[in-house]
Design an enzyme around this catalytic site. Structure first.
Site, PDB file in Angstrom:
ATOM      1  N   CYS A  54       0.827  -1.218   0.000  1.00 59.53           N
ATOM      2  CA  CYS A  54       0.000   0.000   0.000  1.00 59.53           C
ATOM      3  C   CYS A  54       0.855   1.259   0.000  1.00 59.53           C
ATOM      4  CB  CYS A  54      -0.917   0.010   1.219  1.00 59.53           C
ATOM      5  SG  CYS A  54       0.008   0.120   2.760  1.00 59.53           S
ATOM      6  N   ASP A  56       2.806   2.215   2.629  1.00 65.55           N
ATOM      7  CA  ASP A  56       3.151   2.610   3.999  1.00 65.55           C
ATOM      8  C   ASP A  56       4.442   1.918   4.417  1.00 65.55           C
ATOM      9  OD1 ASP A  56       0.888   4.096   4.145  1.00 65.55           O
ATOM     10  OD2 ASP A  56      -0.228   2.699   5.397  1.00 65.55           O
ATOM     11  N   CYS A  79      -1.247   4.937   8.463  1.00 66.23           N
ATOM     12  CA  CYS A  79      -2.486   5.483   9.027  1.00 66.23           C
ATOM     13  C   CYS A  79      -2.743   4.913  10.428  1.00 66.23           C
ATOM     14  CB  CYS A  79      -3.640   5.136   8.103  1.00 66.23           C
ATOM     15  SG  CYS A  79      -3.898   3.365   7.994  1.00 66.23           S
ATOM     16  N   CYS A 123      -2.458  -4.254   7.593  1.00 65.35           N
ATOM     17  CA  CYS A 123      -1.568  -3.469   8.470  1.00 65.35           C
ATOM     18  C   CYS A 123      -0.895  -4.405   9.476  1.00 65.35           C
ATOM     19  CB  CYS A 123      -2.349  -2.394   9.222  1.00 65.35           C
ATOM     20  SG  CYS A 123      -3.314  -1.303   8.158  1.00 65.35           S
TER      21      CYS A 123
HETATM   22 FE1  FES Z   1      -0.990   0.464   4.603  1.00 66.12          FE
HETATM   23 FE2  FES Z   1      -2.010   0.065   6.981  1.00 66.12          FE
HETATM   24  S1  FES Z   1      -2.920   1.181   5.339  1.00 66.12           S
HETATM   25  S2  FES Z   1      -0.185  -0.722   6.191  1.00 66.12           S
END
Ligand code: FES
Length: 153
Positions: A54, A56, A79, A123
Protein backbone atom coordinates in the site's frame (compact mmCIF):
# COMPACT_ATOMS: atom_id res chain seq x y z
CA UNK A 1 -34.14 29.29 18.53
CA UNK A 2 -31.17 27.82 16.65
CA UNK A 3 -28.59 25.59 18.27
CA UNK A 4 -25.29 27.20 19.29
CA UNK A 5 -22.14 26.25 17.42
CA UNK A 6 -20.71 24.57 20.55
CA UNK A 7 -23.72 22.27 20.85
CA UNK A 8 -23.47 21.45 17.14
CA UNK A 9 -19.75 20.57 17.46
CA UNK A 10 -20.41 18.44 20.55
CA UNK A 11 -23.16 16.51 18.76
CA UNK A 12 -20.91 15.99 15.76
CA UNK A 13 -18.04 14.76 17.97
CA UNK A 14 -20.37 12.36 19.77
CA UNK A 15 -21.65 11.03 16.44
CA UNK A 16 -18.12 10.49 15.09
CA UNK A 17 -17.00 8.83 18.34
CA UNK A 18 -20.01 6.52 18.16
CA UNK A 19 -19.18 5.55 14.56
CA UNK A 20 -15.53 4.87 15.48
CA UNK A 21 -16.59 2.71 18.45
CA UNK A 22 -18.85 0.65 16.19
CA UNK A 23 -15.90 -0.09 13.88
CA UNK A 24 -13.02 -0.61 16.32
CA UNK A 25 -12.50 -2.46 19.62
CA UNK A 26 -11.60 -0.66 22.84
CA UNK A 27 -8.11 -2.16 22.53
CA UNK A 28 -7.66 -0.64 19.07
CA UNK A 29 -8.80 2.77 20.33
CA UNK A 30 -6.45 2.50 23.33
CA UNK A 31 -3.42 1.73 21.12
CA UNK A 32 -4.45 4.54 18.78
CA UNK A 33 -4.71 7.08 21.58
CA UNK A 34 -1.66 5.71 23.44
CA UNK A 35 0.74 4.01 20.99
CA UNK A 36 3.29 1.85 22.82
CA UNK A 37 6.97 2.52 22.31
CA UNK A 38 6.76 4.93 19.38
CA UNK A 39 10.18 6.14 18.25
CA UNK A 40 13.62 4.78 17.38
CA UNK A 41 15.81 2.81 19.80
CA UNK A 42 19.38 3.94 20.15
CA UNK A 43 21.92 1.14 19.53
CA UNK A 44 19.25 -1.40 18.60
CA UNK A 45 20.35 -5.01 18.23
CA UNK A 46 17.99 -5.45 15.31
CA UNK A 47 16.24 -3.06 12.97
CA UNK A 48 14.15 -3.27 9.82
CA UNK A 49 12.33 -0.85 7.55
CA UNK A 50 9.66 -2.45 5.39
CA UNK A 51 7.31 -0.84 2.89
CA UNK A 52 4.04 -2.65 2.28
CA UNK A 53 2.22 -2.93 -1.06
CA UNK A 54 0.00 0.00 0.00
CA UNK A 55 3.08 2.26 0.20
CA UNK A 56 3.15 2.61 4.00
CA UNK A 57 6.52 2.12 5.64
CA UNK A 58 7.17 0.70 9.10
CA UNK A 59 10.35 0.44 11.12
CA UNK A 60 10.84 -1.82 14.13
CA UNK A 61 13.80 -1.73 16.51
CA UNK A 62 14.65 -4.44 19.04
CA UNK A 63 17.08 -4.74 21.93
CA UNK A 64 17.95 -8.32 22.81
CA UNK A 65 19.62 -9.65 25.94
CA UNK A 66 20.27 -13.37 26.50
CA UNK A 67 18.03 -14.26 23.55
CA UNK A 68 15.12 -12.27 25.04
CA UNK A 69 13.62 -9.09 23.57
CA UNK A 70 13.98 -6.58 26.38
CA UNK A 71 12.77 -3.58 24.37
CA UNK A 72 11.03 -3.02 21.04
CA UNK A 73 9.79 0.14 19.37
CA UNK A 74 8.41 1.32 16.03
CA UNK A 75 8.05 4.19 13.61
CA UNK A 76 5.61 4.44 10.73
CA UNK A 77 4.25 6.92 8.25
CA UNK A 78 1.08 4.83 7.99
CA UNK A 79 -2.49 5.48 9.03
CA UNK A 80 -4.26 4.83 12.31
CA UNK A 81 -4.54 1.07 11.89
CA UNK A 82 -0.89 0.79 10.88
CA UNK A 83 0.10 2.58 14.10
CA UNK A 84 -2.22 0.35 16.12
CA UNK A 85 -0.86 -2.86 14.54
CA UNK A 86 2.78 -1.82 15.12
CA UNK A 87 2.03 -0.77 18.68
CA UNK A 88 0.47 -4.15 19.44
CA UNK A 89 3.32 -5.97 17.65
CA UNK A 90 6.04 -4.39 19.80
CA UNK A 91 3.98 -5.03 22.91
CA UNK A 92 3.50 -8.72 22.04
CA UNK A 93 7.19 -9.15 21.17
CA UNK A 94 8.56 -7.59 24.35
CA UNK A 95 9.81 -10.15 26.90
CA UNK A 96 9.58 -12.98 24.36
CA UNK A 97 12.49 -15.16 23.32
CA UNK A 98 13.63 -14.42 19.75
CA UNK A 99 12.21 -17.72 18.46
CA UNK A 100 8.86 -17.03 20.17
CA UNK A 101 8.70 -13.54 18.65
CA UNK A 102 9.60 -14.98 15.23
CA UNK A 103 6.49 -17.18 15.54
CA UNK A 104 4.14 -14.19 16.07
CA UNK A 105 1.84 -13.71 13.10
CA UNK A 106 -0.66 -11.31 11.56
CA UNK A 107 -3.39 -13.45 13.17
CA UNK A 108 -1.85 -12.98 16.64
CA UNK A 109 -1.92 -9.20 16.23
CA UNK A 110 -5.50 -9.22 14.95
CA UNK A 111 -6.61 -11.48 17.82
CA UNK A 112 -4.89 -9.30 20.42
CA UNK A 113 -6.50 -6.17 18.96
CA UNK A 114 -9.97 -7.71 18.90
CA UNK A 115 -9.91 -7.55 15.11
CA UNK A 116 -9.58 -4.83 12.48
CA UNK A 117 -11.88 -4.05 9.56
CA UNK A 118 -11.12 -6.39 6.63
CA UNK A 119 -9.62 -3.55 4.57
CA UNK A 120 -7.10 -2.85 7.38
CA UNK A 121 -6.01 -6.40 8.19
CA UNK A 122 -2.95 -6.01 5.95
CA UNK A 123 -1.57 -3.47 8.47
CA UNK A 124 -1.07 -6.38 10.89
CA UNK A 125 0.77 -8.32 8.17
CA UNK A 126 3.12 -5.38 7.64
CA UNK A 127 3.77 -5.28 11.41
CA UNK A 128 4.50 -9.03 11.56
CA UNK A 129 6.78 -8.87 8.50
CA UNK A 130 8.67 -5.88 9.88
CA UNK A 131 9.23 -7.57 13.25
CA UNK A 132 10.48 -10.74 11.54
CA UNK A 133 12.91 -8.69 9.42
CA UNK A 134 14.18 -6.84 12.51
CA UNK A 135 14.78 -10.18 14.25
CA UNK A 136 16.53 -11.56 11.16
CA UNK A 137 18.74 -8.47 11.24
CA UNK A 138 19.51 -9.24 14.88
CA UNK A 139 20.33 -12.88 14.09
CA UNK A 140 22.47 -11.84 11.09
CA UNK A 141 24.52 -9.38 13.09
CA UNK A 142 24.58 -10.89 16.60
CA UNK A 143 27.58 -13.07 15.76
CA UNK A 144 29.26 -10.25 13.88
CA UNK A 145 28.36 -6.86 15.40
CA UNK A 146 30.72 -5.09 12.97
CA UNK A 147 28.15 -5.76 10.22
CA UNK A 148 25.98 -3.01 11.74
CA UNK A 149 28.61 -0.47 10.69
CA UNK A 150 27.89 -1.32 7.07
CA UNK A 151 24.12 -1.17 7.17
CA UNK A 152 22.66 1.14 4.54
CA UNK A 153 20.31 3.10 6.84
FE1 FES B 1 -0.99 0.46 4.60
FE2 FES B 1 -2.01 0.06 6.98
S1 FES B 1 -2.92 1.18 5.34
S2 FES B 1 -0.19 -0.72 6.19
Amino acid sequence: MTKGIDAFVQELQAEITEQVREQYSETVLDHWMHPRNFGPLDKADGHARVTGPCGDTMEIFVKVEDDRIVQASFLTDGCMTTIVAASMMVELATDKRVSQAMALTQADILAALGGLPAESEHCALLAANTLHSALEDHLDTSGAPWKRLYRSE
